[in-house]
Design a protein around this motif. Structure first.
Motif, short mmCIF file in Angstrom:
data_model
loop_
_atom_site.label_atom_id
_atom_site.label_comp_id
_atom_site.label_asym_id
_atom_site.label_seq_id
_atom_site.Cartn_x
_atom_site.Cartn_y
_atom_site.Cartn_z
N LYS A 1 0.83 -1.21 0.00
CA LYS A 1 0.00 0.00 0.00
C LYS A 1 0.86 1.26 0.00
CE LYS A 1 -3.95 2.26 0.55
NZ LYS A 1 -5.06 2.24 -0.44
N GLY B 1 -6.32 1.35 4.74
CA GLY B 1 -5.79 0.20 4.02
C GLY B 1 -4.44 -0.27 4.53
N MET C 1 -7.11 -3.22 1.49
CA MET C 1 -6.50 -1.96 1.10
C MET C 1 -7.46 -0.78 1.23
SD MET C 1 -3.48 -2.88 0.44
CE MET C 1 -2.27 -3.84 -0.47
#
Length: 233
Positions: free
Chosen positions: A43, A78, A73
Protein backbone atom coordinates in the motif's frame (compact mmCIF):
# COMPACT_ATOMS: atom_id res chain seq x y z
CA UNK A 1 44.99 -5.69 -11.61
CA UNK A 2 43.59 -9.05 -10.56
CA UNK A 3 40.09 -10.15 -11.36
CA UNK A 4 37.42 -9.52 -8.73
CA UNK A 5 36.16 -12.65 -7.04
CA UNK A 6 32.49 -13.51 -7.58
CA UNK A 7 30.67 -15.49 -4.90
CA UNK A 8 28.05 -17.81 -6.36
CA UNK A 9 25.55 -19.57 -4.10
CA UNK A 10 24.01 -22.79 -5.39
CA UNK A 11 21.42 -24.96 -3.72
CA UNK A 12 22.06 -28.63 -3.00
CA UNK A 13 19.99 -29.55 -6.05
CA UNK A 14 22.25 -27.60 -8.39
CA UNK A 15 19.64 -24.88 -8.90
CA UNK A 16 20.01 -21.23 -7.87
CA UNK A 17 19.47 -20.67 -4.16
CA UNK A 18 16.45 -18.77 -2.92
CA UNK A 19 16.81 -15.08 -3.77
CA UNK A 20 18.76 -15.71 -6.99
CA UNK A 21 17.89 -16.26 -10.65
CA UNK A 22 19.87 -16.95 -13.81
CA UNK A 23 20.31 -13.89 -16.03
CA UNK A 24 19.43 -14.95 -19.59
CA UNK A 25 22.00 -12.61 -21.13
CA UNK A 26 25.04 -13.55 -19.05
CA UNK A 27 24.00 -17.00 -17.79
CA UNK A 28 25.10 -15.87 -14.34
CA UNK A 29 23.12 -15.85 -11.12
CA UNK A 30 21.97 -12.47 -9.88
CA UNK A 31 19.95 -11.25 -6.91
CA UNK A 32 16.19 -11.24 -7.38
CA UNK A 33 13.96 -8.71 -5.65
CA UNK A 34 12.01 -10.28 -2.80
CA UNK A 35 8.26 -9.91 -2.46
CA UNK A 36 7.01 -7.04 -0.26
CA UNK A 37 7.13 -7.68 3.48
CA UNK A 38 3.44 -6.97 4.13
CA UNK A 39 0.23 -5.55 2.70
CA UNK A 40 1.20 -2.23 4.27
CA UNK A 41 4.45 -2.23 2.29
CA UNK A 42 2.44 -2.79 -0.89
CA UNK A 43 0.00 0.00 0.00
CA UNK A 44 2.83 2.40 0.83
CA UNK A 45 4.62 1.71 -2.46
CA UNK A 46 1.47 1.89 -4.59
CA UNK A 47 -1.46 3.54 -2.76
CA UNK A 48 -3.93 2.73 -5.56
CA UNK A 49 -3.59 -1.06 -5.17
CA UNK A 50 -7.02 -2.66 -4.53
CA UNK A 51 -7.94 -5.21 -1.89
CA UNK A 52 -7.23 -8.79 -2.88
CA UNK A 53 -4.67 -11.59 -2.77
CA UNK A 54 -0.97 -10.67 -2.84
CA UNK A 55 2.33 -12.48 -2.32
CA UNK A 56 4.42 -11.27 0.61
CA UNK A 57 7.78 -12.30 2.08
CA UNK A 58 8.07 -10.90 5.63
CA UNK A 59 11.64 -12.15 6.25
CA UNK A 60 12.96 -11.24 2.79
CA UNK A 61 14.84 -13.23 0.17
CA UNK A 62 16.80 -16.19 1.44
CA UNK A 63 14.52 -16.92 4.40
CA UNK A 64 11.17 -18.69 4.48
CA UNK A 65 9.30 -18.94 1.20
CA UNK A 66 7.00 -16.12 0.16
CA UNK A 67 3.29 -16.85 0.52
CA UNK A 68 -0.10 -15.45 -0.46
CA UNK A 69 -2.26 -13.37 1.87
CA UNK A 70 -5.45 -11.36 1.62
CA UNK A 71 -4.89 -7.61 1.84
CA UNK A 72 -7.54 -5.12 2.94
CA UNK A 73 -6.50 -1.96 1.10
CA UNK A 74 -9.65 0.01 1.92
CA UNK A 75 -10.60 -0.06 5.60
CA UNK A 76 -9.18 2.74 7.76
CA UNK A 77 -6.49 3.73 5.27
CA UNK A 78 -5.79 0.20 4.02
CA UNK A 79 -2.56 -1.77 4.16
CA UNK A 80 -4.01 -4.46 6.44
CA UNK A 81 -2.74 -8.05 6.25
CA UNK A 82 -5.52 -10.44 7.26
CA UNK A 83 -3.91 -13.03 9.54
CA UNK A 84 -7.09 -14.77 10.70
CA UNK A 85 -10.45 -15.40 9.06
CA UNK A 86 -12.72 -17.75 10.98
CA UNK A 87 -14.38 -20.69 9.26
CA UNK A 88 -18.08 -21.30 9.88
CA UNK A 89 -17.39 -22.88 13.27
CA UNK A 90 -14.40 -23.51 15.54
CA UNK A 91 -14.85 -26.21 18.15
CA UNK A 92 -11.83 -26.04 20.43
CA UNK A 93 -8.51 -24.37 21.20
CA UNK A 94 -5.67 -24.12 20.31
CA UNK A 95 -6.46 -22.06 17.22
CA UNK A 96 -3.67 -20.70 15.06
CA UNK A 97 -3.53 -17.64 12.86
CA UNK A 98 -4.61 -18.66 9.38
CA UNK A 99 -1.82 -16.67 7.72
CA UNK A 100 1.21 -15.30 9.51
CA UNK A 101 4.93 -15.45 10.21
CA UNK A 102 6.97 -14.27 13.21
CA UNK A 103 8.56 -11.33 11.32
CA UNK A 104 5.13 -10.16 10.14
CA UNK A 105 3.65 -10.29 13.64
CA UNK A 106 6.69 -8.67 15.24
CA UNK A 107 6.65 -5.73 12.82
CA UNK A 108 2.94 -5.00 13.21
CA UNK A 109 2.02 -1.80 15.02
CA UNK A 110 -1.78 -1.97 14.75
CA UNK A 111 -4.44 -4.67 14.96
CA UNK A 112 -8.01 -4.72 13.68
CA UNK A 113 -10.88 -7.03 14.55
CA UNK A 114 -13.79 -7.06 12.13
CA UNK A 115 -16.62 -9.15 10.76
CA UNK A 116 -16.38 -9.91 7.04
CA UNK A 117 -18.74 -11.42 4.49
CA UNK A 118 -18.16 -13.14 1.16
CA UNK A 119 -16.89 -9.92 -0.44
CA UNK A 120 -14.18 -9.56 2.22
CA UNK A 121 -15.31 -6.06 3.19
CA UNK A 122 -15.09 -5.19 6.89
CA UNK A 123 -18.38 -4.46 8.65
CA UNK A 124 -18.86 -0.91 9.93
CA UNK A 125 -18.13 -1.78 13.59
CA UNK A 126 -14.51 -2.73 12.91
CA UNK A 127 -12.14 -1.89 15.78
CA UNK A 128 -8.50 -0.77 15.52
CA UNK A 129 -5.98 -0.51 18.35
CA UNK A 130 -2.28 -0.93 19.10
CA UNK A 131 -1.06 -4.48 18.51
CA UNK A 132 -1.16 -6.31 21.87
CA UNK A 133 2.21 -7.78 22.84
CA UNK A 134 0.67 -11.22 23.46
CA UNK A 135 -0.73 -11.32 19.92
CA UNK A 136 2.79 -11.16 18.48
CA UNK A 137 3.64 -14.63 19.80
CA UNK A 138 0.30 -16.47 19.71
CA UNK A 139 -3.24 -16.05 18.44
CA UNK A 140 -5.53 -14.50 21.07
CA UNK A 141 -7.82 -17.53 21.32
CA UNK A 142 -5.33 -19.70 23.18
CA UNK A 143 -4.65 -17.94 26.48
CA UNK A 144 -6.69 -18.61 29.60
CA UNK A 145 -7.97 -15.05 30.10
CA UNK A 146 -6.67 -11.56 29.42
CA UNK A 147 -7.86 -8.02 30.15
CA UNK A 148 -5.72 -5.44 28.34
CA UNK A 149 -6.30 -1.66 28.57
CA UNK A 150 -6.35 -0.18 25.06
CA UNK A 151 -7.26 2.95 23.17
CA UNK A 152 -9.65 1.86 20.43
CA UNK A 153 -11.27 3.40 17.37
CA UNK A 154 -14.60 1.92 16.25
CA UNK A 155 -15.43 2.35 12.58
CA UNK A 156 -12.73 4.98 12.17
CA UNK A 157 -14.14 7.27 14.89
CA UNK A 158 -12.08 9.09 17.52
CA UNK A 159 -10.21 6.62 19.72
CA UNK A 160 -11.34 6.15 23.32
CA UNK A 161 -10.08 4.08 26.30
CA UNK A 162 -11.53 0.58 26.73
CA UNK A 163 -10.59 -2.94 27.81
CA UNK A 164 -9.79 -5.69 25.32
CA UNK A 165 -10.82 -9.10 26.65
CA UNK A 166 -9.56 -12.28 24.99
CA UNK A 167 -8.96 -15.94 25.78
CA UNK A 168 -11.09 -18.70 27.28
CA UNK A 169 -12.37 -19.11 30.83
CA UNK A 170 -15.65 -18.98 32.74
CA UNK A 171 -17.80 -15.84 32.41
CA UNK A 172 -21.51 -15.17 32.54
CA UNK A 173 -22.70 -13.39 29.41
CA UNK A 174 -21.61 -9.87 28.46
CA UNK A 175 -18.25 -8.41 27.60
CA UNK A 176 -18.37 -6.38 30.81
CA UNK A 177 -18.75 -9.55 32.90
CA UNK A 178 -15.56 -10.57 34.70
CA UNK A 179 -13.74 -13.84 34.08
CA UNK A 180 -15.45 -15.77 36.86
CA UNK A 181 -18.15 -18.31 37.65
CA UNK A 182 -18.75 -21.86 36.48
CA UNK A 183 -20.35 -21.19 33.10
CA UNK A 184 -17.60 -22.38 30.79
CA UNK A 185 -14.85 -22.27 29.91
CA UNK A 186 -15.97 -20.30 26.89
CA UNK A 187 -13.86 -18.34 24.47
CA UNK A 188 -14.40 -14.64 23.84
CA UNK A 189 -12.79 -11.66 22.15
CA UNK A 190 -14.54 -8.35 22.81
CA UNK A 191 -13.97 -4.71 23.78
CA UNK A 192 -15.87 -3.29 26.74
CA UNK A 193 -18.11 -0.25 26.35
CA UNK A 194 -18.17 -0.41 22.53
CA UNK A 195 -20.12 -2.11 19.75
CA UNK A 196 -16.93 -3.76 18.47
CA UNK A 197 -17.15 -7.42 17.40
CA UNK A 198 -17.84 -9.88 20.22
CA UNK A 199 -16.60 -13.26 18.98
CA UNK A 200 -17.39 -16.19 21.26
CA UNK A 201 -18.05 -19.92 21.45
CA UNK A 202 -14.77 -20.88 19.80
CA UNK A 203 -13.34 -22.85 22.75
CA UNK A 204 -16.26 -25.32 22.88
CA UNK A 205 -18.26 -27.54 20.57
CA UNK A 206 -21.12 -25.01 20.68
CA UNK A 207 -21.71 -22.93 17.52
CA UNK A 208 -19.57 -19.79 17.30
CA UNK A 209 -21.32 -16.47 17.84
CA UNK A 210 -20.66 -13.11 16.19
CA UNK A 211 -22.41 -10.51 18.33
CA UNK A 212 -21.29 -7.00 19.26
CA UNK A 213 -19.65 -6.06 22.53
CA UNK A 214 -22.72 -4.25 23.89
CA UNK A 215 -24.90 -7.38 23.76
CA UNK A 216 -24.83 -10.92 25.09
CA UNK A 217 -22.27 -13.40 23.82
CA UNK A 218 -24.78 -15.61 21.98
CA UNK A 219 -27.07 -12.95 20.46
CA UNK A 220 -26.05 -13.60 16.82
CA UNK A 221 -24.74 -16.82 15.26
CA UNK A 222 -21.75 -16.60 12.92
CA UNK A 223 -22.46 -17.48 9.28
CA UNK A 224 -20.71 -17.25 5.88
CA UNK A 225 -21.67 -13.56 5.66
CA UNK A 226 -20.57 -12.83 9.23
CA UNK A 227 -17.08 -14.18 9.88
CA UNK A 228 -14.66 -12.93 12.52
CA UNK A 229 -11.27 -11.69 11.31
CA UNK A 230 -8.01 -10.26 12.64
CA UNK A 231 -5.83 -8.02 10.49
CA UNK A 232 -2.54 -6.31 11.30
CA UNK A 233 -0.59 -3.35 9.94
Amino acid sequence: MGRAAILVVVSTLGMPACGFEVDAGTNMMVDTPSAPASCNAIKTATPSMPSGTYTIDPDGAGGAAAYDVTCDMTTDGGGWTIVFLAPTNLSMVPISYTSSSPPLLTAAQKAMIAYRGSTGTAASNFATFDMPAAWRTDAPFNSAMNDVPITVSIGGATATPATLRFGSFSFNDRCTDAWTGTNGPWGRICITGTNAPYFSGFATSAPDTCSDSLGGWNAIACNPELRFSIAIR
